[in-house]
Design a protein around this motif. Structure first.
Motif, PDB file in Angstrom:
ATOM      1  N   ALA A   1       0.827  -1.212   0.000  1.00  0.00           N
ATOM      2  CA  ALA A   1       0.000   0.000   0.000  1.00  0.00           C
ATOM      3  C   ALA A   1       0.860   1.260   0.000  1.00  0.00           C
ATOM      4  O   ALA A   1       0.546   2.248  -0.681  1.00  0.00           O
ATOM      5  N   PHE A   2       1.961   1.226   0.759  1.00  0.00           N
ATOM      6  CA  PHE A   2       2.861   2.386   0.818  1.00  0.00           C
ATOM      7  C   PHE A   2       3.432   2.694  -0.561  1.00  0.00           C
ATOM      8  O   PHE A   2       3.393   3.831  -1.039  1.00  0.00           O
ATOM      9  N   PHE A   3       3.987   1.663  -1.218  1.00  0.00           N
ATOM     10  CA  PHE A   3       4.575   1.880  -2.534  1.00  0.00           C
ATOM     11  C   PHE A   3       3.500   2.160  -3.588  1.00  0.00           C
ATOM     12  O   PHE A   3       3.748   2.907  -4.533  1.00  0.00           O
ATOM     13  N   HIS A   4       2.336   1.556  -3.445  1.00  0.00           N
ATOM     14  CA  HIS A   4       1.236   1.824  -4.367  1.00  0.00           C
ATOM     15  C   HIS A   4       0.890   3.311  -4.354  1.00  0.00           C
ATOM     16  O   HIS A   4       0.693   3.915  -5.421  1.00  0.00           O
ATOM     17  N   TYR A   5       0.823   3.893  -3.174  1.00  0.00           N
ATOM     18  CA  TYR A   5       0.505   5.320  -3.074  1.00  0.00           C
ATOM     19  C   TYR A   5       1.562   6.166  -3.796  1.00  0.00           C
ATOM     20  O   TYR A   5       1.231   7.049  -4.593  1.00  0.00           O
ATOM     21  N   HIS A   6       2.840   5.883  -3.508  1.00  0.00           N
ATOM     22  CA  HIS A   6       3.903   6.695  -4.101  1.00  0.00           C
ATOM     23  C   HIS A   6       4.046   6.475  -5.599  1.00  0.00           C
ATOM     24  O   HIS A   6       4.504   7.376  -6.317  1.00  0.00           O
ATOM     25  N   CYS A   7       3.667   5.299  -6.085  1.00  0.00           N
ATOM     26  CA  CYS A   7       3.795   5.024  -7.520  1.00  0.00           C
ATOM     27  C   CYS A   7       2.600   5.486  -8.335  1.00  0.00           C
ATOM     28  O   CYS A   7       2.762   5.984  -9.462  1.00  0.00           O
ATOM     29  N   TYR A   8       1.382   5.343  -7.791  1.00  0.00           N
ATOM     30  CA  TYR A   8       0.192   5.503  -8.614  1.00  0.00           C
ATOM     31  C   TYR A   8      -0.788   6.578  -8.149  1.00  0.00           C
ATOM     32  O   TYR A   8      -1.670   6.963  -8.912  1.00  0.00           O
ATOM     33  N   ILE A   9      -0.656   7.050  -6.906  1.00  0.00           N
ATOM     34  CA  ILE A   9      -1.615   8.022  -6.376  1.00  0.00           C
ATOM     35  C   ILE A   9      -0.975   9.384  -6.143  1.00  0.00           C
ATOM     36  O   ILE A   9      -1.587  10.419  -6.391  1.00  0.00           O
ATOM     37  N   HIS A  10       0.258   9.397  -5.669  1.00  0.00           N
ATOM     38  CA  HIS A  10       0.963  10.660  -5.419  1.00  0.00           C
ATOM     39  C   HIS A  10       0.963  11.517  -6.692  1.00  0.00           C
ATOM     40  O   HIS A  10       1.016  10.981  -7.809  1.00  0.00           O
ATOM     41  N   PRO A  11       0.863  12.853  -6.547  1.00  0.00           N
ATOM     42  CA  PRO A  11       0.827  13.729  -7.732  1.00  0.00           C
ATOM     43  C   PRO A  11       1.953  13.493  -8.736  1.00  0.00           C
ATOM     44  O   PRO A  11       1.765  13.725  -9.936  1.00  0.00           O
ATOM     45  N   ARG A  12       3.122  13.016  -8.270  1.00  0.00           N
ATOM     46  CA  ARG A  12       4.212  12.779  -9.212  1.00  0.00           C
ATOM     47  C   ARG A  12       3.882  11.678 -10.222  1.00  0.00           C
ATOM     48  O   ARG A  12       4.534  11.570 -11.271  1.00  0.00           O
ATOM     49  N   SER A  13       2.872  10.837  -9.894  1.00  0.00           N
ATOM     50  CA  SER A  13       2.533   9.736 -10.796  1.00  0.00           C
ATOM     51  C   SER A  13       2.062  10.247 -12.157  1.00  0.00           C
ATOM     52  O   SER A  13       2.210   9.558 -13.171  1.00  0.00           O
ATOM     53  N   LYS A  14       1.472  11.455 -12.204  1.00  0.00           N
ATOM     54  CA  LYS A  14       1.031  12.011 -13.480  1.00  0.00           C
ATOM     55  C   LYS A  14       2.209  12.236 -14.408  1.00  0.00           C
ATOM     56  O   LYS A  14       2.123  12.015 -15.624  1.00  0.00           O
ATOM     57  N   THR A  15       3.324  12.661 -13.828  1.00  0.00           N
ATOM     58  CA  THR A  15       4.530  12.860 -14.634  1.00  0.00           C
ATOM     59  C   THR A  15       5.155  11.526 -15.023  1.00  0.00           C
ATOM     60  O   THR A  15       5.574  11.328 -16.169  1.00  0.00           O
ATOM     61  N   ILE A  16       5.218  10.616 -14.058  1.00  0.00           N
ATOM     62  CA  ILE A  16       5.832   9.321 -14.309  1.00  0.00           C
ATOM     63  C   ILE A  16       5.147   8.591 -15.458  1.00  0.00           C
ATOM     64  O   ILE A  16       5.794   8.012 -16.337  1.00  0.00           O
ATOM     65  N   PHE A  17       3.808   8.632 -15.480  1.00  0.00           N
ATOM     66  CA  PHE A  17       3.061   7.881 -16.482  1.00  0.00           C
ATOM     67  C   PHE A  17       2.550   8.755 -17.622  1.00  0.00           C
ATOM     68  O   PHE A  17       1.577   8.401 -18.295  1.00  0.00           O
ATOM     69  N   SER A  18       3.198   9.872 -17.842  1.00  0.00           N
ATOM     70  CA  SER A  18       2.784  10.737 -18.945  1.00  0.00           C
ATOM     71  C   SER A  18       3.081  10.110 -20.298  1.00  0.00           C
ATOM     72  O   SER A  18       2.415  10.428 -21.297  1.00  0.00           O
ATOM     73  N   ASN A  19       4.094   9.236 -20.365  1.00  0.00           N
ATOM     74  CA  ASN A  19       4.436   8.604 -21.641  1.00  0.00           C
ATOM     75  C   ASN A  19       4.690   7.106 -21.485  1.00  0.00           C
ATOM     76  O   ASN A  19       5.466   6.515 -22.242  1.00  0.00           O
ATOM     77  N   ARG A  20       4.064   6.495 -20.513  1.00  0.00           N
ATOM     78  CA  ARG A  20       4.156   5.043 -20.339  1.00  0.00           C
ATOM     79  C   ARG A  20       2.828   4.525 -19.790  1.00  0.00           C
ATOM     80  O   ARG A  20       2.031   5.291 -19.236  1.00  0.00           O
ATOM     81  N   LYS A  21       2.578   3.250 -19.946  1.00  0.00           N
ATOM     82  CA  LYS A  21       1.321   2.648 -19.511  1.00  0.00           C
ATOM     83  C   LYS A  21       1.295   2.428 -18.006  1.00  0.00           C
ATOM     84  O   LYS A  21       2.302   2.037 -17.405  1.00  0.00           O
ATOM     85  N   ARG A  22       0.136   2.674 -17.421  1.00  0.00           N
ATOM     86  CA  ARG A  22      -0.078   2.321 -16.019  1.00  0.00           C
ATOM     87  C   ARG A  22      -0.455   0.843 -15.928  1.00  0.00           C
ATOM     88  O   ARG A  22      -1.173   0.328 -16.786  1.00  0.00           O
ATOM     89  N   PRO A  23      -0.004   0.155 -14.901  1.00  0.00           N
ATOM     90  CA  PRO A  23      -0.469  -1.222 -14.687  1.00  0.00           C
ATOM     91  C   PRO A  23      -1.970  -1.226 -14.422  1.00  0.00           C
ATOM     92  O   PRO A  23      -2.500  -0.333 -13.754  1.00  0.00           O
ATOM     93  N   SER A  24      -2.644  -2.207 -14.943  1.00  0.00           N
ATOM     94  CA  SER A  24      -4.086  -2.289 -14.750  1.00  0.00           C
ATOM     95  C   SER A  24      -4.414  -2.826 -13.365  1.00  0.00           C
ATOM     96  O   SER A  24      -3.619  -3.540 -12.744  1.00  0.00           O
ATOM     97  N   TRP A  25      -5.606  -2.487 -12.878  1.00  0.00           N
ATOM     98  CA  TRP A  25      -6.051  -2.973 -11.573  1.00  0.00           C
ATOM     99  C   TRP A  25      -6.200  -4.495 -11.588  1.00  0.00           C
ATOM    100  O   TRP A  25      -5.943  -5.157 -10.592  1.00  0.00           O
ATOM    101  N   SER A  26      -6.588  -5.070 -12.719  1.00  0.00           N
ATOM    102  CA  SER A  26      -6.742  -6.525 -12.801  1.00  0.00           C
ATOM    103  C   SER A  26      -5.413  -7.234 -12.604  1.00  0.00           C
ATOM    104  O   SER A  26      -5.352  -8.304 -11.984  1.00  0.00           O
TER     105      SER A  26
END
Length: 411
Positions: A168-193
Motif C-alpha cells: 500500500a505504501f509503494f502503491h501510493y507513491h507510484c500511482y496516487i501521489h501527484p508525481r505519478s502524473k509525470t511518471i506515467f505521462s508517456n508510459r502505460k499504467r499497470p491495470s487494476w486486474s
C-alpha cells in the motif's frame, strides 16, 4: 562515481545524445530511498539497543549453553508469564499439570530445552495469537509442536500484514501521489486486474512461504545453528559487525546463484520460476508482484538466510530484521520505477531482469552480477512507449558478460 544518485523519472531527460553515458541531469532522493535507508538504520539501531539492554540486565547468565528454565532467560525473562497468570481464565490442566497460561506450558512443560530465542518467540506470539487459540493448540498438539504451530500462525499473520502494508505504501507513491502524473505521462499504467491477480497469487503463496522462517526458528531454538542472542556470545560489538557483514555477503552470493540456477535449469524455470516471470513488461510489474510467485520459488531464493545459520555466527535479532527487510525490498524492486542508488540493485535494474530474463539476478547489490558478468545497466527511462531499451554491457571478472564490456546493447 559508483555512489552517484540518479533519477531518470523526469520527462525532460535527453536520452540519446551519447548512448554510452548515463543521464546526469538530476540528483534527487526519492521517498523510496528514504524509506529503505531508514529501515536499514532502524534495523541496526534496534539490534544495538536490544543487545545493550541484555548486557545491562542484572544477573544475565552465560548463554553459551542451552538453558534449562524460563527463570534463567534474560529479557523478557519470566515477568511476562507472571502477567499472564493474573488472568485466571487462562489457566488449564494438561497431563495432570496445572499451568497459568498456554505459554507457561510451552516453556516449562515441553520436552525441549529452553533458550532465550524460544522465550522471546513465545513472548512475541502472546501479542499476536489470541490466548484462547494458543490454549486450544496446546491441548490438541502438546507443548512442543504447539509452539511451532503458533509461531507459524504468527508468521502468516505478520507476513500478510507486511505484504499489504508495504504494498500500500509503494502503491501510493507510484500511482496516487501527484508525481505519478509525470511518471506515467508517456508510459502505460499497470491495470487494476494485474494488481488483483498478483495479490491473489501472493496470498496463496504466503501459506507455504512462511514455513521457511518457521524452519529457521526450529533450528535456532534447538541449537542447530550458530545464531546467538547477545553481542558477548559473538565476541563483542566489533566481531558482531564483522560477522553481520560476512553473513550478509554470503547471503547475497547464495541468493544470486539460487536465482540464476532457477533460470538456467530448464526444469526449475518451467515448473517453479516461470510463473513469476509472467510479469515481463514494465506495465505488468507493480509493488504487489513482490511475492507473487510459486511458494517453492520464494523458499529456494530465501534459503541462504537459513542454510548459512549453522555455518556463520549471527545475531538473532539481526537475522530476523534482515528477513523482514527482504520483504520490504522485494516490494521496492518490483515497482518498475526509476529510482536507483548505485551499487544497489534498485527497481530499474530488476525491471531489466523481468524484461530480459538473463541479467541482473542480484537481490540488494549489483556486485554479484558485476563479478559473474550478468550486470546490465539501463540507460533510458523505464517503459516509455515506442522507445527501444538501451543497456550498457558490463564485463564480468569471472563471467563473459554475454557481450563486450562497455558496449551499448539496444533491444
Amino acid at each position: 562515481r559508483i555512489f552517484t544518485l540518479y533519477d531518470t523519472s523526469s520527462t525532460s531527460i535527453n536520452t540519446n545524445t551519447n548512448p554510452g553515458k548515463r543521464p546526469s541531469n538530476l540528483i534527487m532522493v526519492s521517498p523510496t530511498s528514504i524509506l529503505l535507508a531508514t529501515t536499514l538504520f532502524v534495523a541496526c539501531l534496534a539490534t544495538v539497543v536490544y543487545a545493550r539492554a541484555l548486557h545491562n540486565h542484572t544477573g544475565v547468565p552465560d548463554l553459551r549453553g542451552i538453558l534449562s528454565s524460563a527463570d534463567d532467560v534474560p529479557w523478557p525473562g519470566k515477568e511476562w508469564l507472571s502477567d499472564l497468570s493474573n488472568d485466571e481464565s487462562f489457566s488449564f490442566t494438561l497431563n495432570g499439570q496445572q499451568y497459568s497460561s498456554a505459554y507457561e506450558a510451552i516453556l516449562q512443560g515441553s520436552s525441549s530445552k529452553i533458550n532465550p530465542v524460544k522465550n522471546f518467540n513465545a513472548y512475541i506470539n502472546s501479542f499476536i495469537v489470541p490466548h484462547s487459540l494458543a490454549r486450544y493448540v496446546v491441548l490438541q498438539y502438546g507443548t512442543f509442536w504447539s509452539h511451532h504451530i503458533i509461531t507459524y500462525l504468527r508468521n502468516l499473520l505478520s507476513g500478510t500484514f507486511v505484504y499489504y502494508a508495504t504494498g500500500a505504501f509503494f502503491h501510493y507513491h507510484c500511482y496516487i501521489h501527484p508525481r505519478s502524473k509525470t511518471i506515467f505521462s508517456n508510459r502505460k499504467r499497470p491495470s487494476w486486474s494485474i494488481m488483483v491477480n498478483q495479490m491473489k497469487l501472493a496470498q496463496a503463496s504466503l501459506f507455504i512461504y512462511v514455513m521457511l522462517p518457521g524452519v529457521s526458528e526450529y533450528m535456532i531454538e534447538e541449537g542447530y545453528t550458530k545464531c546467538m542472542y547477545t553481542f558477548e556470545e559473538l565476541g563483542g560489538f566489533g566481531m558482531y559487525l564483522f560477522w553481520t557483514v560476512f553473513y550478509f555477503v554470503l547471503v547475497e552470493i547464495g541468493i544470486y546463484w539460487m536465482h540464476r540456477t532457477l533460470h538456467e535449469n530448464k526444469t526449475l524455470y518451467k515448473y517453479i520460476h516461470k510463473l513469476h516471470h509472467s510479469y515481463s513488461k514494465p506495465e505488468t510489474l507493480t509493488p504487489w508482484a513482490s511475492i507473487a510467485f510459486h511458494p517453492l520459488d520464494g523458499i529456494l531464493q530465501a534459503s541462504p538466510y537459513v542454510y548459512l545459520l549453522p555455518i556463520v555466527p549471527t545475531h538473532y535479532l539481526t537475522h530476523i530484521l534482515m528477513v523482514f527487510f527482504t520483504a520490504v525490498w522485494a516490494t521496492y524492486i518490483h515497482d518498475a520505477m526509476d529510482w536507483n542508488i548505485d551499487p544497489i540493485m534498485g527497481s530499474k535494474y530488476h525491471t531489466v531482469h523481468h524484461t530480459h530474463y538473463i541479467y541482473n539476478y542480484g537481490q540488494i547489490f549489483t556486485f554479484c552480477d558485476w563479478v559473474w558478468g550478468t550486470l546490465r545497466i539501463p540507460l533510458n527511462k523505464t517503459g516509455v512507449e515506442g522507445e527501444r531499451v538501451q543497456l550498457k554491457v558490463v564485463p564480468g571478472i569471472f563471467g563473459s558478460g554475454r557481450g563486450g564490456g562497455g558496449k551499448i546493447k539496444t533491444t
